[in-house]
Each structure stands twice: as C-alpha cells, then as structure tokens.
Design a protein around this motif. Structure first.
Motif, PDB file in Angstrom:
ATOM      1  N   PRO A 138      67.008  90.839  37.693  1.00 11.87           N
ATOM      2  CA  PRO A 138      65.797  91.263  38.391  1.00 11.87           C
ATOM      3  C   PRO A 138      65.632  90.534  39.718  1.00 11.87           C
ATOM      4  N   GLU A 139      65.109  91.241  40.693  1.00 14.26           N
ATOM      5  CA  GLU A 139      64.814  90.620  41.985  1.00 14.26           C
ATOM      6  C   GLU A 139      63.589  89.704  41.857  1.00 14.26           C
ATOM      7  N   PRO A 140      63.517  88.682  42.715  1.00 14.19           N
ATOM      8  CA  PRO A 140      62.342  87.797  42.653  1.00 14.19           C
ATOM      9  C   PRO A 140      61.020  88.538  42.776  1.00 14.19           C
ATOM     10  N   GLU A 141      61.008  89.658  43.517  1.00  9.99           N
ATOM     11  CA  GLU A 141      59.762  90.402  43.711  1.00  9.99           C
ATOM     12  C   GLU A 141      59.151  90.847  42.389  1.00  9.99           C
ATOM     13  N   VAL A 142      60.007  91.183  41.431  1.00  5.37           N
ATOM     14  CA  VAL A 142      59.493  91.599  40.125  1.00  5.37           C
ATOM     15  C   VAL A 142      58.749  90.452  39.459  1.00  5.37           C
ATOM     16  N   LEU A 143      59.344  89.272  39.481  1.00  2.83           N
ATOM     17  CA  LEU A 143      58.686  88.105  38.875  1.00  2.83           C
ATOM     18  C   LEU A 143      57.424  87.717  39.632  1.00  2.83           C
ATOM     19  N   ALA A 175      54.518  83.518  31.615  1.00  2.97           N
ATOM     20  CA  ALA A 175      55.869  83.506  31.067  1.00  2.97           C
ATOM     21  C   ALA A 175      56.447  84.905  31.159  1.00  2.97           C
ATOM     22  N   ALA A 176      57.752  84.986  31.322  1.00  2.00           N
ATOM     23  CA  ALA A 176      58.438  86.275  31.390  1.00  2.00           C
ATOM     24  C   ALA A 176      59.782  86.164  30.697  1.00  2.00           C
ATOM     25  N   GLY A 177      60.117  87.187  29.936  1.00  3.02           N
ATOM     26  CA  GLY A 177      61.435  87.254  29.330  1.00  3.02           C
ATOM     27  C   GLY A 177      62.417  87.905  30.274  1.00  3.02           C
ATOM     28  N   LEU A 178      63.605  87.335  30.393  1.00  4.92           N
ATOM     29  CA  LEU A 178      64.649  87.924  31.215  1.00  4.92           C
ATOM     30  C   LEU A 178      65.608  88.648  30.273  1.00  4.92           C
ATOM     31  N   GLU A 179      65.513  89.979  30.286  1.00  3.41           N
ATOM     32  CA  GLU A 179      66.287  90.827  29.383  1.00  3.41           C
ATOM     33  C   GLU A 179      67.108  91.791  30.243  1.00  3.41           C
ATOM     34  N   TYR A 180      68.281  91.343  30.645  1.00  8.98           N
ATOM     35  CA  TYR A 180      69.090  92.129  31.566  1.00  8.98           C
ATOM     36  C   TYR A 180      70.571  91.930  31.254  1.00  8.98           C
ATOM     37  N   ARG A 181      71.402  92.788  31.859  1.00  9.36           N
ATOM     38  CA  ARG A 181      72.850  92.687  31.698  1.00  9.36           C
ATOM     39  C   ARG A 181      73.400  91.893  32.877  1.00  9.36           C
ATOM     40  N   PRO A 182      73.909  90.696  32.632  1.00 11.13           N
ATOM     41  CA  PRO A 182      74.287  89.808  33.744  1.00 11.13           C
ATOM     42  C   PRO A 182      75.511  90.306  34.518  1.00 11.13           C
ATOM     43  N   LEU A 183      75.395  90.192  35.837  1.00  9.63           N
ATOM     44  CA  LEU A 183      76.535  90.398  36.730  1.00  9.63           C
ATOM     45  C   LEU A 183      77.048  89.072  37.265  1.00  9.63           C
ATOM     46  N   ILE A 184      76.174  88.070  37.279  1.00 11.79           N
ATOM     47  CA  ILE A 184      76.557  86.703  37.630  1.00 11.79           C
ATOM     48  C   ILE A 184      76.098  85.805  36.485  1.00 11.79           C
ATOM     49  N   THR A 185      76.444  84.538  36.517  1.00 11.73           N
ATOM     50  CA  THR A 185      76.031  83.678  35.413  1.00 11.73           C
ATOM     51  C   THR A 185      74.505  83.559  35.388  1.00 11.73           C
ATOM     52  N   PRO A 186      73.902  83.534  34.198  1.00 13.86           N
ATOM     53  CA  PRO A 186      72.453  83.359  34.132  1.00 13.86           C
ATOM     54  C   PRO A 186      71.971  82.096  34.837  1.00 13.86           C
ATOM     55  N   ALA A 187      72.771  81.038  34.816  1.00 12.04           N
ATOM     56  CA  ALA A 187      72.365  79.809  35.506  1.00 12.04           C
ATOM     57  C   ALA A 187      72.249  80.035  37.004  1.00 12.04           C
ATOM     58  N   ASP A 188      73.198  80.770  37.588  1.00  8.86           N
ATOM     59  CA  ASP A 188      73.143  81.040  39.021  1.00  8.86           C
ATOM     60  C   ASP A 188      71.944  81.923  39.365  1.00  8.86           C
ATOM     61  N   HIS A 189      71.693  82.922  38.531  1.00  8.77           N
ATOM     62  CA  HIS A 189      70.547  83.789  38.803  1.00  8.77           C
ATOM     63  C   HIS A 189      69.235  83.030  38.666  1.00  8.77           C
ATOM     64  N   LEU A 190      69.156  82.185  37.643  1.00  7.39           N
ATOM     65  CA  LEU A 190      67.931  81.390  37.448  1.00  7.39           C
ATOM     66  C   LEU A 190      67.705  80.478  38.644  1.00  7.39           C
ATOM     67  N   ALA A 191      68.765  79.889  39.179  1.00  4.35           N
ATOM     68  CA  ALA A 191      68.623  79.029  40.347  1.00  4.35           C
ATOM     69  C   ALA A 191      68.100  79.812  41.544  1.00  4.35           C
ATOM     70  N   ARG A 192      68.543  81.056  41.707  1.00  4.97           N
ATOM     71  CA  ARG A 192      68.057  81.892  42.804  1.00  4.97           C
ATOM     72  C   ARG A 192      66.573  82.200  42.627  1.00  4.97           C
ATOM     73  N   LEU A 193      66.150  82.455  41.397  1.00  8.70           N
ATOM     74  CA  LEU A 193      64.734  82.726  41.163  1.00  8.70           C
ATOM     75  C   LEU A 193      63.896  81.495  41.464  1.00  8.70           C
ATOM     76  N   ARG A 194      64.369  80.339  41.047  1.00  6.40           N
ATOM     77  CA  ARG A 194      63.612  79.116  41.314  1.00  6.40           C
ATOM     78  C   ARG A 194      63.543  78.841  42.806  1.00  6.40           C
ATOM     79  N   ALA A 195      64.642  79.111  43.510  1.00 10.25           N
ATOM     80  CA  ALA A 195      64.640  78.910  44.966  1.00 10.25           C
ATOM     81  C   ALA A 195      63.682  79.849  45.665  1.00 10.25           C
ATOM     82  N   ALA A 196      63.404  80.997  45.022  1.00  6.25           N
ATOM     83  CA  ALA A 196      62.466  81.967  45.590  1.00  6.25           C
ATOM     84  C   ALA A 196      61.021  81.663  45.195  1.00  6.25           C
TER      85      ALA A 196
END
Length: 240
Positions: free
Chosen positions: A202-207, A217-238
């Motif tokens: 999900p894009e940061p805009e959704v969160l 709180a939000a559940g992340l229920e998606y099919r990963p294209l990159i590692t979940p750790a990398d995506h989580l870091a991008r969300l936190r940076a946003a």
C-alpha cells in the motif's frame, strides 16, 4: 500508527511460527492472523508472541474452501464449532477481535444474522465482518461495503466492519472508498491496507487516510513485491 503484519499474506514462505519472528525482525508493532492459530499449539504461539513483544490485533474464524460459513444454511453446527475454536484461540493469544467470515455459495441473510447473534452471545471479543469484493472472492455473501455497514449499525458496537482498502477501492473506486471511510468511521472496527488493483504494497497515502480518521492501528494484508522490512521502512519514512 501501529502497523500489524498479516501473517496470512506476509512471510508466507515461512512456517507459521517462524512468521512471528520475521514480523518482529522487520519492525512490525504486532500481528494479525487468518486462522493459523487454530491449527497450531496456541499456548506455544502465545509464548512466542510474549517473548517477541508482539501484540495481536485479531484473528479469523476458520476459513476453509468456502471462506467461512456464517451465512450458509445447514452449517450452523459448523459455525458454532468454528466460533468456539476461534474464541479459544483469541483468548490464548490475547486477540481482541474475531473476524466472522460469511462464506461463499448459496448464502442466506437470515442465517447470517442469526449466527452473528450467536457470536455475540458466545464470545466477549469484538466481532468483525469484512466486505470482500466479488472480484476477489466471487459468490461471497458479504461483498458490498454498504451491506456490512448496515449490519454494524443494526447489531451495535460489538459488531463492526473490517474496512479493507483493497476490497473497498475495488468495489467503489478509490475516491468513493475514501469518502465512505471518512463518513462511516464510527461503524469501522479495524482497517487493512493493500494497493488497488494489484493488492501489493500500500502507498503511504492509504495509511495517512486511515490516520486522518483516527485509526491507531492498521493491518498490512498484501502480496509483497519487496521485503516487508523495506516496505515498512518506507512507510515510517513517510511519517506513518
């Protein structure tokens, strides 16, 4: 905002117990489950969660090939057995909510409502119902957001909608889904995030939309294209 890893989608290449450690290592605040706990040693899962410092947002009733059976006539005994197992699992791992799946097939609204009443009598957990779009699960009884909102309004505060961005945006379009989220916040008990239409990260805009409505709180229920750790870091940076 607390971000929860949905172990039914994330880290799916790992055995279920190992997904908990992977979620912790990736930096998630907690987890949410499909129906994995009911198929494992719940006390062992609870001990692992405690050791890892992970909280549990909620879990599903047994899914099976029919995606639950709460709306399926002739399956009332199965529903009670599934609910009993889900409640025991929720108590064991400290999950505050149980997602009651309606089922796909020849569903009946009267049966669904009767089983929701049974659920309210049988468990003290919050009951979540999730509108699942027809594109994802054809024939699912609860496929429209307005249907879920109607039931939440009818049954009161212990039955709430699980608002999944992917399903809502697929059904209504992103703009209408965002408006529905803002308009019906009081009837929504949990939110989940995935991109639409791909159901990937999900894009940061959704969160941010979730946070703007007061979601904590939000559940992340998606099919990963990159590692979940990398995506989580991008969300936190946003700023999530």
């Amino acid at each position: 905002m607390r971000l929860l890893a949905n172990t039914g989608f994330l880290f799916a290449d790992l055995p279920f117990p190992e997904r908990l450690a992977a979620a912790s290592a990736a930096g998630f605040d907690g987890v949410e489950f499909h129906d994995e706990v009911q198929r494992h040693d719940a006390s062992g899962i609870a001990a692992a969660l405690d050791e890892l410092g992970l909280t549990v947002g909620g879990l599903n009733i047994r899914m099976g090939d029919s995606f639950g059976c709460a709306a399926l006539p002739g399956h009332e005994a199965d529903f009670i057995a599934d609910l009993t197992a889900a409640h025991a699992a929720a108590v064991a791992v400290g999950a505050g909510a149980i997602h009651v799946l309606a089922g796909r097939g020849a569903g009946d609204e009267a049966v669904f409502r009767a089983n929701l009443r049974r659920a309210l009598d049988a468990t003290d957990r919050l009951i979540l119902i999730e509108p699942i779009c027809a594109e994802a699960v054809p024939g699912y009884h609860l496929s429209r957001l307005d249907h879920g909102l109607e039931l939440a309004d009818l049954f009161g505060p212990r039955v709430r909608v699980m608002f999944d961005w992917f399903h809502a945006a697929t059904e209504l379009g992103p703009q209408n889904a965002a408006e529905a989220l803002a308009r019906h916040t009081a009837l929504i008990g949990h939110v989940q995030a995935a991109s639409c239409p791909g159901r990937n990260e999900p894009e940061p805009e959704v969160l941010h939309r979730f946070a703007d409505t007061g979601c904590t709180a939000a559940g992340l229920e998606y099919r990963p294209l990159i590692t979940p750790a990398d995506h989580l870091a991008r969300l936190r940076a946003a700023g999530i």
